[in-house]
Scaffold this motif. Structure first.
Motif, PDB file in Angstrom:
ATOM      1  N   LEU A 243       1.648  16.677  -1.050  1.00 44.33           N
ATOM      2  CA  LEU A 243       0.892  15.427  -1.154  1.00 44.33           C
ATOM      3  C   LEU A 243       1.360  14.401  -0.131  1.00 44.33           C
ATOM      4  CD1 LEU A 243       0.595  15.091  -5.032  1.00 44.33           C
ATOM      5  CD2 LEU A 243      -1.253  15.512  -3.406  1.00 44.33           C
ATOM      6  N   ALA A 244       2.651  14.389   0.169  1.00 44.58           N
ATOM      7  CA  ALA A 244       3.161  13.458   1.181  1.00 44.58           C
ATOM      8  C   ALA A 244       2.600  13.814   2.558  1.00 44.58           C
ATOM      9  CB  ALA A 244       4.687  13.476   1.198  1.00 44.58           C
ATOM     10  N   PHE A 245       2.557  15.111   2.876  1.00 41.77           N
ATOM     11  CA  PHE A 245       1.988  15.532   4.159  1.00 41.77           C
ATOM     12  C   PHE A 245       0.492  15.217   4.223  1.00 41.77           C
ATOM     13  CE2 PHE A 245       5.573  18.748   4.412  1.00 41.77           C
ATOM     14  CZ  PHE A 245       6.283  18.004   5.346  1.00 41.77           C
ATOM     15  N   LEU A 246      -0.216  15.439   3.131  1.00 41.04           N
ATOM     16  CA  LEU A 246      -1.645  15.132   3.094  1.00 41.04           C
ATOM     17  C   LEU A 246      -1.884  13.632   3.273  1.00 41.04           C
ATOM     18  CD1 LEU A 246      -4.515  16.223   2.618  1.00 41.04           C
ATOM     19  CD2 LEU A 246      -4.155  15.802   0.195  1.00 41.04           C
ATOM     20  N   THR A 247      -1.060  12.811   2.656  1.00 38.61           N
ATOM     21  CA  THR A 247      -1.175  11.368   2.804  1.00 38.61           C
ATOM     22  C   THR A 247      -0.869  10.939   4.241  1.00 38.61           C
ATOM     23  OG1 THR A 247      -0.527  11.141   0.495  1.00 38.61           O
ATOM     24  CG2 THR A 247      -0.463   9.159   1.836  1.00 38.61           C
ATOM     25  N   ALA A 248       0.102  11.603   4.866  1.00 32.74           N
ATOM     26  CA  ALA A 248       0.423  11.296   6.265  1.00 32.74           C
ATOM     27  C   ALA A 248      -0.772  11.601   7.165  1.00 32.74           C
ATOM     28  CB  ALA A 248       1.645  12.092   6.710  1.00 32.74           C
ATOM     29  N   ILE A 249      -1.437  12.713   6.912  1.00 36.85           N
ATOM     30  CA  ILE A 249      -2.622  13.072   7.696  1.00 36.85           C
ATOM     31  C   ILE A 249      -3.733  12.047   7.483  1.00 36.85           C
ATOM     32  CG2 ILE A 249      -4.466  14.797   7.919  1.00 36.85           C
ATOM     33  CD1 ILE A 249      -2.276  16.917   7.297  1.00 36.85           C
ATOM     34  N   CYS A 250      -3.913  11.614   6.254  1.00 37.00           N
ATOM     35  CA  CYS A 250      -4.935  10.591   5.970  1.00 37.00           C
ATOM     36  C   CYS A 250      -4.607   9.270   6.658  1.00 37.00           C
ATOM     37  CB  CYS A 250      -5.060  10.376   4.463  1.00 37.00           C
ATOM     38  SG  CYS A 250      -5.794  11.769   3.594  1.00 37.00           S
ATOM     39  N   CYS A 251      -3.331   8.915   6.725  1.00 38.84           N
ATOM     40  CA  CYS A 251      -2.935   7.676   7.412  1.00 38.84           C
ATOM     41  C   CYS A 251      -3.174   7.779   8.913  1.00 38.84           C
ATOM     42  CB  CYS A 251      -1.466   7.368   7.136  1.00 38.84           C
ATOM     43  SG  CYS A 251      -1.155   6.781   5.474  1.00 38.84           S
ATOM     44  N   VAL A 252      -2.912   8.938   9.501  1.00 36.42           N
ATOM     45  CA  VAL A 252      -3.189   9.123  10.923  1.00 36.42           C
ATOM     46  C   VAL A 252      -4.683   9.007  11.177  1.00 36.42           C
ATOM     47  CG1 VAL A 252      -3.157  10.827  12.785  1.00 36.42           C
ATOM     48  CG2 VAL A 252      -1.125  10.464  11.406  1.00 36.42           C
TER      49      VAL A 252
ATOM     50  N   ILE B 198       1.602   9.506  -5.649  1.00 41.18           N
ATOM     51  CA  ILE B 198       2.084  10.843  -5.289  1.00 41.18           C
ATOM     52  C   ILE B 198       3.124  11.321  -6.300  1.00 41.18           C
ATOM     53  CG2 ILE B 198       3.486  12.091  -3.588  1.00 41.18           C
ATOM     54  CD1 ILE B 198       2.096  10.466  -1.425  1.00 41.18           C
ATOM     55  N   THR B 199       4.018  10.430  -6.682  1.00 37.00           N
ATOM     56  CA  THR B 199       5.061  10.783  -7.646  1.00 37.00           C
ATOM     57  C   THR B 199       4.460  11.143  -8.998  1.00 37.00           C
ATOM     58  OG1 THR B 199       6.577   9.279  -6.517  1.00 37.00           O
ATOM     59  CG2 THR B 199       7.171   9.955  -8.743  1.00 37.00           C
ATOM     60  N   ILE B 200       3.522  10.355  -9.463  1.00 37.68           N
ATOM     61  CA  ILE B 200       2.891  10.626 -10.768  1.00 37.68           C
ATOM     62  C   ILE B 200       2.136  11.951 -10.739  1.00 37.68           C
ATOM     63  CG2 ILE B 200       1.070   9.840 -12.341  1.00 37.68           C
ATOM     64  CD1 ILE B 200       2.020   6.971 -11.694  1.00 37.68           C
ATOM     65  N   LEU B 201       1.373  12.201  -9.678  1.00 37.88           N
ATOM     66  CA  LEU B 201       0.652  13.465  -9.585  1.00 37.88           C
ATOM     67  C   LEU B 201       1.596  14.653  -9.492  1.00 37.88           C
ATOM     68  CD1 LEU B 201      -2.257  12.469  -7.186  1.00 37.88           C
ATOM     69  CD2 LEU B 201      -2.420  13.007  -9.621  1.00 37.88           C
ATOM     70  N   SER B 202       2.727  14.486  -8.831  1.00 43.27           N
ATOM     71  CA  SER B 202       3.697  15.569  -8.728  1.00 43.27           C
ATOM     72  C   SER B 202       4.357  15.862 -10.070  1.00 43.27           C
ATOM     73  CB  SER B 202       4.776  15.221  -7.704  1.00 43.27           C
ATOM     74  OG  SER B 202       4.210  15.047  -6.444  1.00 43.27           O
TER      75      SER B 202
ATOM     76  N   ARG C 299       0.839  -1.209   0.000  1.00 42.85           N
ATOM     77  CA  ARG C 299       0.000   0.000   0.000  1.00 42.85           C
ATOM     78  C   ARG C 299       0.870   1.255   0.000  1.00 42.85           C
ATOM     79  NH1 ARG C 299      -3.391  -0.678   4.783  1.00 42.85           N
ATOM     80  NH2 ARG C 299      -1.694   0.306   5.906  1.00 42.85           N
ATOM     81  N   PHE C 300       1.960   1.225   0.752  1.00 43.04           N
ATOM     82  CA  PHE C 300       2.886   2.343   0.805  1.00 43.04           C
ATOM     83  C   PHE C 300       3.490   2.607  -0.575  1.00 43.04           C
ATOM     84  CE2 PHE C 300       7.216   3.944   1.378  1.00 43.04           C
ATOM     85  CZ  PHE C 300       6.964   5.102   2.093  1.00 43.04           C
ATOM     86  N   ALA C 301       3.935   1.551  -1.236  1.00 44.30           N
ATOM     87  CA  ALA C 301       4.533   1.693  -2.565  1.00 44.30           C
ATOM     88  C   ALA C 301       3.523   2.221  -3.578  1.00 44.30           C
ATOM     89  CB  ALA C 301       5.100   0.359  -3.035  1.00 44.30           C
ATOM     90  N   LEU C 302       2.290   1.743  -3.501  1.00 44.08           N
ATOM     91  CA  LEU C 302       1.252   2.207  -4.417  1.00 44.08           C
ATOM     92  C   LEU C 302       0.946   3.688  -4.208  1.00 44.08           C
ATOM     93  CD1 LEU C 302      -0.859   1.419  -6.583  1.00 44.08           C
ATOM     94  CD2 LEU C 302      -2.443   1.032  -4.701  1.00 44.08           C
ATOM     95  N   ARG C 303       0.787   4.094  -2.955  1.00 44.17           N
ATOM     96  CA  ARG C 303       0.503   5.502  -2.669  1.00 44.17           C
ATOM     97  C   ARG C 303       1.673   6.394  -3.055  1.00 44.17           C
ATOM     98  NH1 ARG C 303      -2.210   5.017   3.314  1.00 44.17           N
ATOM     99  NH2 ARG C 303      -4.217   4.201   2.652  1.00 44.17           N
ATOM    100  N   LEU C 304       2.888   5.943  -2.780  1.00 39.94           N
ATOM    101  CA  LEU C 304       4.062   6.739  -3.132  1.00 39.94           C
ATOM    102  C   LEU C 304       4.170   6.892  -4.645  1.00 39.94           C
ATOM    103  CD1 LEU C 304       6.392   8.198  -1.739  1.00 39.94           C
ATOM    104  CD2 LEU C 304       7.749   6.136  -2.050  1.00 39.94           C
ATOM    105  N   GLY C 305       3.835   5.842  -5.380  1.00 38.35           N
ATOM    106  CA  GLY C 305       3.823   5.934  -6.836  1.00 38.35           C
ATOM    107  C   GLY C 305       2.783   6.922  -7.335  1.00 38.35           C
TER     108      GLY C 305
END
Length: 91
Positions: A45-54, A24-28, A16-22
């Motif tokens: 996007l990384a900070f937003l994803t961190a907030i969603c994970c919390v 984020i990279t594509i959107l960036s 899941r981490f690899a998929l989300r990071l991919g």
């Protein structure tokens, strides 16, 4: 070879981490802003994803120190990645 349930859960989190990071990279890369290049939207996007994970960890009531990887660990990784990307966009 069979893996333990905690190892299977950790592998799912890593996938899941690899998929989300991919994503984020594509959107960036798609949004190449004039200021900061691709690093600034990547850090946001990384900070937003961190907030969603919390938030996901709080909703599912995951334990803080489990014997496997959880959304909390994933959030910490995204926060560190966001900080590194933020530092790259400033330099």
């Amino acid at each position: 070879m069979r893996l333990s349930p905690s190892a299977n859960a950790s592998l799912r989190v890593l996938g899941r981490f690899a998929l989300r990071l991919g994503c984020i990279t594509i959107l960036s890369i798609i949004y190449y802003g004039p200021q900061g290049g691709t690093w600034r939207p990547f850090s946001h996007l990384a900070f937003l994803t961190a907030i969603c994970c919390v938030f996901a960890a709080a909703v599912t009531r995951e334990p803080r120190f489990a014997g496997r990887l959880t959304n909390r660990d994933e959030a910490a990784a995204y926060a560190i990645i966001g900080l590194v990307a933020r530092a790259a966009s400033l330099g």
